[in-house]
Scaffold this active site. Structure first.
Site, PDB file in Angstrom:
ATOM      1  N   GLY A  63     116.622  47.511  27.611  1.00 25.98           N
ATOM      2  CA  GLY A  63     115.500  47.863  28.263  1.00 25.98           C
ATOM      3  C   GLY A  63     115.670  47.420  29.976  1.00 25.98           C
ATOM      4  O   GLY A  63     116.888  47.587  30.474  1.00 25.98           O
TER       5      GLY A  63
ATOM      6  N   GLY B 155     119.675  46.167  23.052  1.00 25.04           N
ATOM      7  CA  GLY B 155     118.212  45.853  23.713  1.00 25.04           C
ATOM      8  C   GLY B 155     118.687  46.201  25.240  1.00 25.04           C
ATOM      9  O   GLY B 155     118.629  45.206  25.906  1.00 25.04           O
TER      10      GLY B 155
ATOM     11  N   SER C  20     102.589  42.009  34.863  1.00 25.21           N
ATOM     12  CA  SER C  20     103.431  41.231  33.858  1.00 25.21           C
ATOM     13  C   SER C  20     103.971  42.022  32.774  1.00 25.21           C
ATOM     14  O   SER C  20     103.551  43.266  32.499  1.00 25.21           O
ATOM     15  CB  SER C  20     102.423  40.217  33.175  1.00 25.21           C
ATOM     16  OG  SER C  20     101.658  40.800  32.328  1.00 25.21           O
ATOM     17  N   SER C  21     105.156  41.588  32.167  1.00 21.31           N
ATOM     18  CA  SER C  21     105.876  42.362  31.403  1.00 21.31           C
ATOM     19  C   SER C  21     104.953  42.775  30.112  1.00 21.31           C
ATOM     20  O   SER C  21     105.215  43.774  29.537  1.00 21.31           O
ATOM     21  CB  SER C  21     107.209  41.912  30.895  1.00 21.31           C
ATOM     22  OG  SER C  21     106.963  40.564  30.270  1.00 21.31           O
TER      23      SER C  21
ATOM     24  N   ALA D   3     113.047  42.505  36.155  1.00 26.89           N
ATOM     25  CA  ALA D   3     113.533  44.015  36.540  1.00 26.89           C
ATOM     26  C   ALA D   3     112.369  44.885  35.784  1.00 26.89           C
ATOM     27  O   ALA D   3     111.537  44.171  35.274  1.00 26.89           O
ATOM     28  CB  ALA D   3     114.947  44.340  35.822  1.00 26.89           C
TER      29      ALA D   3
ATOM     30  N   ASN E 280     103.977  42.295  40.988  1.00 25.06           N
ATOM     31  CA  ASN E 280     104.291  42.826  39.719  1.00 25.06           C
ATOM     32  C   ASN E 280     103.293  42.961  38.469  1.00 25.06           C
ATOM     33  O   ASN E 280     102.515  41.726  38.708  1.00 25.06           O
ATOM     34  CB  ASN E 280     105.586  42.073  39.278  1.00 25.06           C
ATOM     35  CG  ASN E 280     106.738  42.008  40.292  1.00 25.06           C
ATOM     36  OD1 ASN E 280     106.658  43.001  41.335  1.00 25.06           O
ATOM     37  ND2 ASN E 280     107.548  40.912  40.528  1.00 25.06           N
TER      38      ASN E 280
ATOM     39  N   LYS F 210     110.348  27.619  31.743  1.00 28.24           N
ATOM     40  CA  LYS F 210     110.157  28.994  31.929  1.00 28.24           C
ATOM     41  C   LYS F 210     108.831  29.629  31.350  1.00 28.24           C
ATOM     42  O   LYS F 210     108.162  30.461  31.872  1.00 28.24           O
ATOM     43  CB  LYS F 210     111.310  29.867  31.260  1.00 28.24           C
ATOM     44  CG  LYS F 210     111.265  31.222  31.537  1.00 28.24           C
ATOM     45  CD  LYS F 210     111.553  32.153  32.728  1.00 28.24           C
ATOM     46  CE  LYS F 210     110.859  33.341  33.101  1.00 28.24           C
ATOM     47  NZ  LYS F 210     111.234  34.480  32.332  1.00 28.24           N
TER      48      LYS F 210
ATOM     49  N   ASN G  18     101.517  36.269  31.541  1.00 30.06           N
ATOM     50  CA  ASN G  18     101.772  37.479  30.638  1.00 30.06           C
ATOM     51  C   ASN G  18     100.309  38.006  30.142  1.00 30.06           C
ATOM     52  O   ASN G  18     100.018  39.309  30.306  1.00 30.06           O
ATOM     53  CB  ASN G  18     102.702  37.318  29.670  1.00 30.06           C
ATOM     54  CG  ASN G  18     104.047  37.751  29.880  1.00 30.06           C
ATOM     55  OD1 ASN G  18     104.073  38.696  30.238  1.00 30.06           O
ATOM     56  ND2 ASN G  18     104.927  36.831  30.296  1.00 30.06           N
TER      57      ASN G  18
HETATM   58  P1  NAD Z   1     112.056  45.829  27.512  1.00 28.36           P
HETATM   59  O1  NAD Z   1     111.120  46.289  26.645  1.00 28.36           O
HETATM   60  O2  NAD Z   1     112.218  46.636  28.913  1.00 28.36           O
HETATM   61  O3  NAD Z   1     113.537  46.158  26.878  1.00 28.36           O
HETATM   62  C1  NAD Z   1     113.682  45.523  25.357  1.00 28.36           C
HETATM   63  C2  NAD Z   1     114.358  46.925  24.970  1.00 28.36           C
HETATM   64  O4  NAD Z   1     114.882  46.473  23.601  1.00 28.36           O
HETATM   65  C3  NAD Z   1     113.538  48.203  24.968  1.00 28.36           C
HETATM   66  O5  NAD Z   1     114.370  48.988  25.561  1.00 28.36           O
HETATM   67  C4  NAD Z   1     113.686  48.476  23.563  1.00 28.36           C
HETATM   68  O6  NAD Z   1     113.661  49.726  23.210  1.00 28.36           O
HETATM   69  C5  NAD Z   1     114.794  47.580  22.948  1.00 28.36           C
HETATM   70  N1  NAD Z   1     114.903  47.267  21.417  1.00 28.36           N
HETATM   71  C6  NAD Z   1     113.594  47.322  20.677  1.00 28.36           C
HETATM   72  N2  NAD Z   1     114.211  47.192  19.381  1.00 28.36           N
HETATM   73  C7  NAD Z   1     115.396  47.154  19.506  1.00 28.36           C
HETATM   74  C8  NAD Z   1     116.329  47.304  18.353  1.00 28.36           C
HETATM   75  N3  NAD Z   1     116.133  47.272  17.066  1.00 28.36           N
HETATM   76  N4  NAD Z   1     117.755  47.627  19.014  1.00 28.36           N
HETATM   77  C9  NAD Z   1     117.996  47.668  19.904  1.00 28.36           C
HETATM   78  N5  NAD Z   1     117.306  47.676  21.054  1.00 28.36           N
HETATM   79  C10 NAD Z   1     116.006  47.559  20.745  1.00 28.36           C
HETATM   80  O7  NAD Z   1     111.895  44.412  27.858  1.00 28.36           O
HETATM   81  P2  NAD Z   1     112.662  43.589  29.059  1.00 28.36           P
HETATM   82  O8  NAD Z   1     111.588  43.609  30.125  1.00 28.36           O
HETATM   83  O9  NAD Z   1     113.633  43.908  29.417  1.00 28.36           O
HETATM   84  O10 NAD Z   1     112.558  42.026  28.591  1.00 28.36           O
HETATM   85  C11 NAD Z   1     113.558  41.503  27.574  1.00 28.36           C
HETATM   86  C12 NAD Z   1     113.328  40.102  27.318  1.00 28.36           C
HETATM   87  O11 NAD Z   1     113.457  39.421  28.780  1.00 28.36           O
HETATM   88  C13 NAD Z   1     111.994  39.731  26.920  1.00 28.36           C
HETATM   89  O12 NAD Z   1     111.917  38.639  26.130  1.00 28.36           O
HETATM   90  C14 NAD Z   1     111.284  39.402  28.270  1.00 28.36           C
HETATM   91  O13 NAD Z   1     110.116  38.415  27.792  1.00 28.36           O
HETATM   92  C15 NAD Z   1     112.404  38.869  29.189  1.00 28.36           C
HETATM   93  N6  NAD Z   1     112.032  38.795  30.559  1.00 28.36           N
HETATM   94  C16 NAD Z   1     111.911  39.960  31.126  1.00 28.36           C
HETATM   95  C17 NAD Z   1     111.713  40.042  32.606  1.00 28.36           C
HETATM   96  C18 NAD Z   1     111.529  41.273  33.250  1.00 28.36           C
HETATM   97  O14 NAD Z   1     111.436  41.151  34.311  1.00 28.36           O
HETATM   98  N7  NAD Z   1     111.475  42.264  32.727  1.00 28.36           N
HETATM   99  C19 NAD Z   1     111.992  38.753  33.382  1.00 28.36           C
HETATM  100  C20 NAD Z   1     112.440  37.696  32.434  1.00 28.36           C
HETATM  101  C21 NAD Z   1     112.552  37.533  31.111  1.00 28.36           C
END
Ligand code: NAD
Length: 306
Positions: A9, A7, A256-257, A129, A254, A185, A193
């Site tokens: 992302g 994952g 929200s995600s 991020a 920002n 958190k 969100n």
């Molecule tokens: P994101 O959507 O950018 O990344 C998640 C990734 O997982 C995606 O690229 C998606 O393609 C991938 N994915 C989905 N199914 C998959 C699978 N079966 N196998 C492999 N990869 C798969 O999300 P994010 O923003 O990186 O968030 C990830 C976690 O962190 C979430 O729970 C989010 O709430 C948390 N979070 C995010 C932030 C932020 O600023 N982005 C901050 C704190 C916490």
């Protein structure tokens, strides 16, 4: 050490980039083929305070192509966690520790259906991020990451992980009571969100509007009441004020995600955030009408993308 990130992302790419920059061997796995192809072809671009760095890491959309590592970091959204873990059974079997870092309630418990509890770590991160495009991640918020075991004392592997992440500029707090950090958190997530996703404005505009602030404060108060009923100690003296100030000062610009997900027509984590607060509230007899409404409306929205 070798880190495999399942994952990759926004957060997975940030962690992967930072770990690789500090000298670790990193492999990224993601189902988003365009993102993976960009990384495999031209490297992962990390934008930090406007400075762009190109980092070479292994990247694949196929978990079976990737060698296991000392740590398997799972950083999908909560709603994709189980699907991702199922696709990576061999990596789970052959990796050292499996570390689940999704936002929301119940991710550690859900992962324990597929990951042996002695090798399972879980937690939450306050870092932030965004993906700017395929293969391009932007560091947006500096924040600590909280990690601990599902049960028992903090294992040696967690200390090794914390040291590696801290060395990569991602400070970690270890705890045997990780649920407290997850719930703490959660206060920020239930506040911003869903409200951001429904109104399509940045966090600062949600809290900066009197009606938005009222809903945000109400959602946080309900989550506080559910946490209190569960005997969970939150780490902010005044969670409502903390969440409000965060939106006014730090995460204001920002989106929200969840808003980012809605804008891309993606299923959201609402069931693990406001929805989970509402379910726990119903189980414990604590009213949570605001969280229930926010979760319900986001579900209507995501079920009607087409
Ligand atoms: P994101 O959507 O950018 O990344 C998640 C990734 O997982 C995606 O690229 C998606 O393609 C991938 N994915 C989905 N199914 C998959 C699978 N079966 N196998 C492999 N990869 C798969 O999300 P994010 O923003 O990186 O968030 C990830 C976690 O962190 C979430 O729970 C989010 O709430 C948390 N979070 C995010 C932030 C932020 O600023 N982005 C901050 C704190 C916490």
């Amino acid at each position: 050490m070798r880190f495999v990130i399942l994952g990759a992302g926004a957060m997975g790419s940030l962690f992967g980039a930072r770990l690789a920059m500090s000298g670790h061997d990193v492999a990224l796995i993601d189902v988003a083929r365009e993102h993976i192809e960009a990384i495999a072809g031209g490297g992962l671009i990390l934008d930090q305070d406007g400075v762009r760095k190109r980092i070479t890491v292994e990247a694949s959309a196929t978990p079976t192509e990737i060698r296991p590592g000392d740590f398997l970091l799972v950083m999908t959204k909560a709603n994709k966690l189980m699907e991702a873990l199922i696709s990576a059974r061999r990596l789970i079997r052959d990796s050292g520790n499996i570390v689940v870092l999704c936002n929301g309630l119940g991710c550690g418990q859900a992962a324990s259906q597929l990951v042996p509890v002695p090798r399972l770590l879980y937690g939450a991160t306050a870092a932030g991020a965004m993906l700017d495009g395929p293969g391009q991640v932007r560091f947006t918020v500096d924040g600590e990451t909280f990690i601990g075991p599902l049960a028992g004392p903090v294992p040696a592997g967690a200390r090794v992980l914390a040291e590696a992440l801290a060395g990569a500029g991602l400070p970690v707090q270890l705890s045997e009571r990780i649920e407290e950090f997850i719930w703490t958190k959660l206060m920020v997530n239930v506040g911003y969100n869903a409200a951001g996703a429904l109104t399509r404005v940045a966090n600062g505009r949600v809290v900066g509007h009197p009606a938005g602030r009222q809903i945000l404060e109400g959602a946080v108060r309900e989550a506080m009441a559910v946490a209190a009923a569960k005997g969970i100690q939150l780490h902010y003296d005044d969670p409502v004020q903390f969440v409000v100030n965060l939106g006014l000062q730090v995460i204001g610009p920002n989106p929200s995600s969840m808003l980012q997900d809605v804008l891309r027509n993606r299923e959201t984590e609402v069931e693990w955030l406001n929805g989970a607060v509402a379910s726990e509230g119903a189980r414990l007899g604590i009213p949570t009408p605001i969280n229930q409404a926010l979760a319900g409306l986001v579900k209507v929205l995501q079920d009607n993308y087409a």
